[in-house]
Design an enzyme around this catalytic site. Structure first.
Site, mmCIF file in Angstrom:
data_model
loop_
_atom_site.group_PDB
_atom_site.id
_atom_site.type_symbol
_atom_site.label_atom_id
_atom_site.label_comp_id
_atom_site.label_asym_id
_atom_site.label_seq_id
_atom_site.Cartn_x
_atom_site.Cartn_y
_atom_site.Cartn_z
ATOM 1 N N PHE A 107 1.002 -1.200 -0.095
ATOM 2 C CA PHE A 107 -0.053 0.100 -0.059
ATOM 3 C C PHE A 107 1.058 1.176 -0.057
ATOM 4 O O PHE A 107 1.679 1.413 0.833
ATOM 5 C CB PHE A 107 -0.759 -0.086 1.209
ATOM 6 N N ASP A 150 9.105 2.949 1.359
ATOM 7 C CA ASP A 150 8.086 3.511 1.741
ATOM 8 C C ASP A 150 7.977 3.045 3.342
ATOM 9 O O ASP A 150 7.454 2.087 3.833
ATOM 10 C CB ASP A 150 6.928 2.941 1.289
ATOM 11 N N LYS A 165 2.742 9.772 8.513
ATOM 12 C CA LYS A 165 2.032 9.449 9.596
ATOM 13 C C LYS A 165 2.493 9.846 10.828
ATOM 14 O O LYS A 165 2.514 10.929 11.385
ATOM 15 C CB LYS A 165 2.063 7.853 9.526
#
Ligand code: PLP
Length: 404
Positions: A138, A223, A252
């Site tokens: 993702f 990532d 995040k």
């Protein structure tokens, strides 16, 4: 007239792309939250690995308030002090020499992919455009990042997907070797798949992918939107593996709850992002940067990072205890404060059923796909909250078992 919104307002006014739980939290402190009725919850969800220091941590609140009285936003027509301090802090603490700031993980990945393509175009020519990523990965919800991501349900139905993207099986080095060639521009990988089910990369896999990238002059993009900023027990998970990427993305936990993202790279690659090639109005926003700087400085200390590893051990121990009683999990896995418990075959696809049961018991948790219960709490969650949260989780699991 004062008006108190209700959950039904969500269905009435909000685009229907989410399905939030029924309660509406209105206040948070540390790892506890309170809803409109004053009911208290322990937070093992952490805003999906975002609230790295829990809710309203004084260090972040002070950074935000302090900057709020100075300057919020200038766009990139001017630079600003908090953005410069944040970039310097990230460079000094990582492999990177240069930082591009933005406002989310998807945007950081979009920048990483565009940088990789532009670098390959400049250095090697138009043919070197293939991007390899992994099934179940993702990388965000922009159209480029959902296309690179390995979950077709997120890109289907939106028209022609961008070309030049190949998917391999995660942790399968041979599959990557087969796809790699002189036309490979970059490999994008999460050191531990988050949304894909909390699946850590193996050491050999990341080392092997690094070697393949070197062999084929392709860029390695990590990532670390979900694994970064202390969550793994190191500032970034690449440090746990000792495998260094060419480009790394962070978001995040970086802002501890304030929207911010960053793409990190080296002096050899950064020039491909020349003046005018890319940009973001909010990138380097002064408020966001001030909060992120405070978060990075607070988290990147031995106390906090060792604390993450200690807490991980306690989480594992308590999850195993629950499992000895109820046998609902096949496996507990993860790193630091990013953990997953895979459901056993008898509870296949039932992870999401735990969430409303947990809410009833006063616990917020997450899932990662249909089979994995996910926990991404504050990096500094107090031990008492871990124990109390686990007691509540056990009550929820007992209800799941009783219903089965
Ligand atoms: C959450 C996530 C993203 C997307 O971040 P947004 O801030 O939602 O755009 C990208 N990559 C990974 C690994 C993520 O976990």
């Amino acid at each position: 007239m004062s008006y108190t919104p209700t959950r039904s307002d969500f269905d009435r006014y909000m685009a229907p792309n989410y399905a939030p739980q029924q309660v509406i939290p209105v206040r948070g402190e540390g790892s506890r939250l309170w809803d409109q009725e004053g009911r208290e919850y322990i937070d093992f969800a952490g805003g999906i690995a975002v609230n790295a220091l829990g809710h309203c941590h004084p260090v972040l609140v002070d950074a935000l308030k302090d900057q709020a009285d100075k300057v919020w936003h200038l766009a990139n027509v001017y630079t600003n002090e908090p953005a410069l301090k944040l970039a310097k802090a990230l460079v000094e603490r990582t492999f990177a020499d240069k930082v591009f700031l933005c406002s989310s993980g998807g945007e950081a990945n979009e920048a990483a992919l565009k940088l990789a393509r532009r670098w390959a175009y400049n250095e090697h020519g138009e043919h070197k455009d293939k991007i390899i990523s992994f099934r179940q990965s993702f990388h965000g919800r922009t159209f480029f990042t959902v296309s690179v991501g390995g979950q077709p349900k997120y890109s289907q139905g939106f028209g022609p997907v961008p070309g030049g993207i190949l998917h391999a099986e995660f942790n399968d080095l041979e599959a990557v070797r087969e796809l790699m060639g002189d036309d490979t521009c970059a490999v994008m990988v999460e050191p531990m798949q988050g949304e894909g089910g909390i699946v850590p990369a193996t050491q050999e896999f990341l080392e092997g992918v690094r070697a393949l990238c070197d062999e084929h002059q392709a860029l390695l993009i990590f990532d670390e939107v979900q694994t970064g900023v202390g969550r793994s027990g190191s500032l970034y998970a690449y440090m746990e593996y000792g495998v260094t990427p060419d480009i790394l993305t962070s978001a995040k936990s970086l802002g501890g709850g304030f929207p911010v993202g960053a793409m990190l790279t080296t002096d050899a690659i950064a020039p491909a992002l020349g003046i005018g090639t890319h940009g973001s109005t909010y990138g380097g926003n002064a408020l966001a940067s001030a909060v992120a700087l405070a978060a990075v400085e607070f988290i990147d200390t031995p106390e906090v990072l060792e604390g993450v590893k200690r807490r991980h051990a306690l989480f594992r121990e308590l999850l195993e205890e629950i499992n000895q009683k109820h046998g609902v999990f096949k496996e507990v896995r993860g790193m630091g404060m990013l953990m997953g418990a895979q459901m056993s075959p008898a509870y296949e696809g039932r992870a999401k059923d735990i969430l409303p049961l947990a809410i009833e018991e006063g616990l917020m948790a997450l899932i990662a796909g249909p089979n994995v219960l996910r926990m991404a709490p504050s990096l500094v969650i107090p031990e008492d909250d871990i124990r109390e949260g686990m007691a509540r989780l056990e009550l929820a699991i007992a209800k799941l078992v009783a219903k089965a």
